[in-house]
Design a protein around this motif. Structure first.
Motif, mmCIF file in Angstrom:
data_model
loop_
_atom_site.group_PDB
_atom_site.id
_atom_site.type_symbol
_atom_site.label_atom_id
_atom_site.label_comp_id
_atom_site.label_asym_id
_atom_site.label_seq_id
_atom_site.Cartn_x
_atom_site.Cartn_y
_atom_site.Cartn_z
ATOM 1 N N PHE A 89 0.896 -1.199 -0.035
ATOM 2 C CA PHE A 89 -0.062 -0.083 -0.069
ATOM 3 C C PHE A 89 0.647 1.301 -0.017
ATOM 4 O O PHE A 89 1.750 1.243 0.602
ATOM 5 C CB PHE A 89 -0.813 0.115 1.137
ATOM 6 C CG PHE A 89 -1.872 -1.120 1.167
ATOM 7 C CD1 PHE A 89 -3.056 -1.158 0.407
ATOM 8 C CD2 PHE A 89 -1.552 -2.152 1.991
ATOM 9 C CE1 PHE A 89 -3.901 -2.268 0.651
ATOM 10 C CE2 PHE A 89 -2.585 -3.262 2.149
ATOM 11 C CZ PHE A 89 -3.553 -3.185 1.382
ATOM 12 N N LYS A 91 2.565 4.794 0.692
ATOM 13 C CA LYS A 91 2.809 5.641 1.658
ATOM 14 C C LYS A 91 2.653 4.997 3.146
ATOM 15 O O LYS A 91 2.931 5.936 4.180
ATOM 16 C CB LYS A 91 1.858 6.941 1.652
ATOM 17 C CG LYS A 91 1.707 7.649 0.281
ATOM 18 C CD LYS A 91 2.796 8.737 0.154
ATOM 19 C CE LYS A 91 2.800 9.123 -1.325
ATOM 20 N NZ LYS A 91 3.763 9.914 -1.741
ATOM 21 N N LEU A 92 2.543 3.757 3.175
ATOM 22 C CA LEU A 92 2.454 3.102 4.559
ATOM 23 C C LEU A 92 3.720 2.582 5.081
ATOM 24 O O LEU A 92 4.734 2.191 4.174
ATOM 25 C CB LEU A 92 1.243 1.968 4.520
ATOM 26 C CG LEU A 92 -0.033 2.609 4.334
ATOM 27 C CD1 LEU A 92 -1.135 1.165 4.778
ATOM 28 C CD2 LEU A 92 -0.788 3.588 4.822
ATOM 29 N N THR A 93 3.850 2.536 6.234
ATOM 30 C CA THR A 93 5.123 2.280 7.006
ATOM 31 C C THR A 93 5.088 0.616 7.102
ATOM 32 O O THR A 93 4.080 -0.020 6.709
ATOM 33 C CB THR A 93 5.434 2.738 8.446
ATOM 34 O OG1 THR A 93 4.253 2.191 9.240
ATOM 35 C CG2 THR A 93 5.280 4.200 8.447
ATOM 36 N N GLU A 96 2.598 -0.674 9.203
ATOM 37 C CA GLU A 96 1.123 -0.484 8.901
ATOM 38 C C GLU A 96 0.864 -1.439 7.692
ATOM 39 O O GLU A 96 -0.441 -1.766 7.524
ATOM 40 C CB GLU A 96 0.904 1.127 8.424
ATOM 41 C CG GLU A 96 1.047 1.975 9.644
ATOM 42 C CD GLU A 96 1.154 3.581 9.095
ATOM 43 O OE1 GLU A 96 1.025 4.269 9.854
ATOM 44 O OE2 GLU A 96 1.639 3.688 7.974
ATOM 45 N N THR A 100 -2.072 -4.054 8.318
ATOM 46 C CA THR A 100 -3.228 -4.309 7.174
ATOM 47 C C THR A 100 -3.553 -5.776 6.657
ATOM 48 O O THR A 100 -4.527 -6.069 6.457
ATOM 49 C CB THR A 100 -3.080 -3.264 6.024
ATOM 50 O OG1 THR A 100 -2.579 -1.893 6.515
ATOM 51 C CG2 THR A 100 -4.074 -3.153 5.136
ATOM 52 N N PHE A 101 -2.266 -6.238 6.034
ATOM 53 C CA PHE A 101 -2.500 -7.704 5.616
ATOM 54 C C PHE A 101 -3.046 -8.406 6.637
ATOM 55 O O PHE A 101 -3.868 -9.408 6.221
ATOM 56 C CB PHE A 101 -1.134 -8.113 5.026
ATOM 57 C CG PHE A 101 -0.898 -7.289 3.537
ATOM 58 C CD1 PHE A 101 -1.752 -7.803 2.544
ATOM 59 C CD2 PHE A 101 0.300 -6.452 3.408
ATOM 60 C CE1 PHE A 101 -1.403 -7.119 1.432
ATOM 61 C CE2 PHE A 101 0.530 -6.042 2.143
ATOM 62 C CZ PHE A 101 -0.327 -6.316 1.063
ATOM 63 N N ASP A 109 -2.940 -7.304 15.775
ATOM 64 C CA ASP A 109 -1.764 -6.625 15.503
ATOM 65 C C ASP A 109 -0.315 -6.992 16.104
ATOM 66 O O ASP A 109 0.743 -7.037 15.489
ATOM 67 C CB ASP A 109 -2.089 -5.098 16.048
ATOM 68 C CG ASP A 109 -3.111 -4.482 15.142
ATOM 69 O OD1 ASP A 109 -3.007 -4.906 14.101
ATOM 70 O OD2 ASP A 109 -3.469 -3.275 15.416
#
Lengths: 241, 355
Positions: A89, A91-93, A96, A100-101, A109
């Motif tokens: 994705f 711009k995500l770190t 993150e 997300t995945f 998390d």
């Protein structure tokens, strides 16, 4: 014990081109399996059909005993796929991305963060995807493929573009994944890599599988010094696009 | 987190961290509002300028209240020199020059350049002189005129531009982010990756829609805040909050249009180009930038076929013309219909892979 993968007579045509022309193979549970072949040999299409991304024109593929087409969410939970390192994705770190995945598989998390640490990216958790080095991006994409603890993992050229240190480092990671009991399917252009990592390899060309077997056996059978010589003997030396 | 929540978060962060898209979606339309609002703030017939030479009793001795009312229509400059004042009128810098001659004779010279303005000035000054004359007789006036204001059905500039530009902003935000987002995800193989994850299409689409709706609400809030500052002076009417469901439906419609564009386009450039071709002419033809009252009939019939036109119209009605559900509902219906048509089109055109 059911085979991790059982592909039967897979065929795919694009117009007049037989991209995959009757491919059958089996991968046993817990095996480290390599799919080798020059560019345009049909590796990608074969894998896409096996993974369930594409519908075969003929034949079928069973993953962990279940057909991969049509799409089967229950099966997808048990399979991890690493698509080349760009599938992030924007711009995500790193943290993150993997969280997300993880959420797509209902994974917490904390488990995602632990996976990040497992591939040695704990310190890079706050770094954006476009600022990771090639090796870090590869490790992140492998971590994203493993976050839900799949039984079967597909890795697509995981060491392409890496320096020798990063490659060796990644090999250790991949061995660890396999040693933890997961079945691993790998595509690669590096014969030394396949030789070191894979229990068995399949050499493909022109939409067919030419040979399947442990690297050492193939070399002995063809009286070649290395897997690279086996590969060149089987697929020829002419230049390909 | 659930897939819907985490995908929404991923999309929102991706969008907000991209300065160019924040500028394009949030700041750019606002710049137009600030600019148009300021440019057309005092549109309409401007005050007439009158140069007063020396002392003029009827003007100088007016009660302050009357004088303030006069200042709304006339700007009175002073000059010590009659020739100079006449020169100003001749050059068109002033509309009239007045001075007083002995015996209470007020002299006026007007410019021939603008007969309407000259007539206005003449009428105003004549009434001032007449009133002063009647007052001088000490008799009550035989006739009086009492005036009052009615609410004007025509719109002041800001009442017009706020809904118009907001409609454009919602359409642009929806179409561009949905189209480019879809192409980008296809190019970066995130669509493939999602296909291989046990997630259904619903949460993915709803996440995009939800993020876009929040963005559209943010745009609406910022627009209304800016337009209602005293400098711009937007006055909201009764059921103005109906703009919220209107914006929600509009966002749904234009995100669907964006999905259809993104499903068709192979590259980000193509998506960008097509989105541009769709949004900009639609905004012009929907009266986002200027009223279409004077447009030829064929332009107006094209305009009727555009969803944005109905959104802008309905937002205008509820925001500034005292409109209510009866104005908002048909537009919402049209938005939902647009959404249905383009979602179906997007579904037909959709490819999860570029090859």
């Amino acid at each position: 014990m059911t085979a991790a993968i059982s592909a039967r007579d897979l065929r795919k045509r694009y117009g007049d081109v037989h991209a995959v022309d009757g491919v059958s193979f089996e991968v046993r549970a817990g095996e480290f399996f390599g799919l080798l072949g020059p560019n345009g040999a049909g590796k990608t299409t074969t894998l896409e059909m096996v993974e369930g991304l594409r519908r075969p024109d003929e034949g079928r593929a069973l993953l962990l005993g279940e057909p991969s087409w049509p799409r089967n969410p229950g099966l997808l939970r048990r399979v991890g796929v690493q698509l080349q390192a760009s599938a992030f994705f924007e711009k995500l770190t790193a943290r993150e991305q993997i969280r997300t995945f993880a959420s797509l598989y209902g994974v917490a998390d904390e488990r995602a963060d632990a996976m990040l640490a497992e591939v040695g990216l704990a310190e890079k958790a706050g770094t954006r995807e476009d600022r990771l080095s090639g090796g870090q991006a590869q490790r992140l994409s492998i971590a994203c493929a493993l976050v839900h603890d799949p039984e079967l993992v597909f890795l697509d050229e995981p060491t392409t573009g890496l320096d020798p240190q990063a490659r060796r480092n990644l090999w250790d990671l991949l061995r660890g994944i396999n040693a933890a009991g997961r079945t691993v399917v790998l595509t690669t252009h590096y014969m030394d890599e396949a030789e070191v990592l894979c229990d068995r390899v399949a050499v493909m060309d022109a939409g067919r599988i030419l040979r399947v077997g442990p690297p050492a056996e193939l070399a002995a059978e063809l009286e070649a010094d290395s897997l690279e010589d086996v590969f060149l003997q089987l697929t020829g030396r002419e230049y390909r696009e | 987190m659930k897939p819907f929540a985490s995908l929404s978060k991923a999309m929102a962060l991706g969008l907000l961290r991209d300065r160019a898209s924040v500028f394009f979606i949030l700041v750019f339309p606002l710049m137009f509002l600030a600019l148009f609002g300021a440019l057309f703030k005092d549109a309409g017939v401007s005050r007439a300028t009158v140069v007063q030479v020396g002392a003029v009793e009827v003007l100088d001795e007016m009660p302050p209240k009357q004088r303030a009312a006069l200042d709304d229509v006339l700007e009175i400059d002073r000059s010590g020199n009659r020739a100079e004042a006449l020169e100003k009128v001749r050059d068109g810098d002033a509309d009239a020059a007045v001075w007083e001659e002995p015996g209470g004779r007020v002299q006026m010279r007007v410019s021939a350049a603008d007969p309407v303005q000259a007539g206005n000035v003449g009428g105003v000054l004549r009434s001032i002189v007449d009133r002063a004359s009647i007052a001088a007789t000490g008799q009550p006036p035989a006739y009086t005129l009492t005036g009052g204001q009615v609410e004007d059905e025509s719109l002041e500039a800001i009442q017009y531009f706020t809904p118009g530009l907001l409609g454009w902003a919602v359409a642009m935000g929806g179409v561009f982010s949905a189209a480019l987002g879809l192409v980008n995800w296809r190019k970066k193989r995130i669509l493939r990756r999602l296909w291989l994850a046990p997630v259904r299409a619903g949460p993915v689409i709803c996440a995009r829609l939800g993020v876009n709706m929040l963005l559209a609400f943010a745009q609406t809030a910022i627009f209304l805040l800016v337009a209602t500052v005293p400098y711009y002076g937007l006055r909201l009417t009764g059921d103005w909050w109906l703009v919220i469901p209107l914006v929600a439906c509009g966002s749904l419609a234009f995100v669907s249009v964006g999905f259809a564009i993104g499903a068709w386009a192979k590259t980000e450039d193509a998506a960008n180009g097509l989105a541009q071709i769709v949004v900009l002419p639609m905004a012009f033809l929907s009266g986002s930038f200027f009223p279409l009252d004077a447009a030829p009939p064929w332009v107006r019939s094209i305009s009727e076929a555009l969803p944005l036109k109905h959104l802008v119209q309905a937002m205008q009605d509820v925001l500034t013309r005292g409109g209510s559900w009866s104005d908002a509902l048909p537009a919402m219906g049209i938005m939902l219909l647009t959404a249905a048509v383009f979602t179906a089109l997007a579904h037909r055109l959709f490819r999860w892979d570029a090859t």
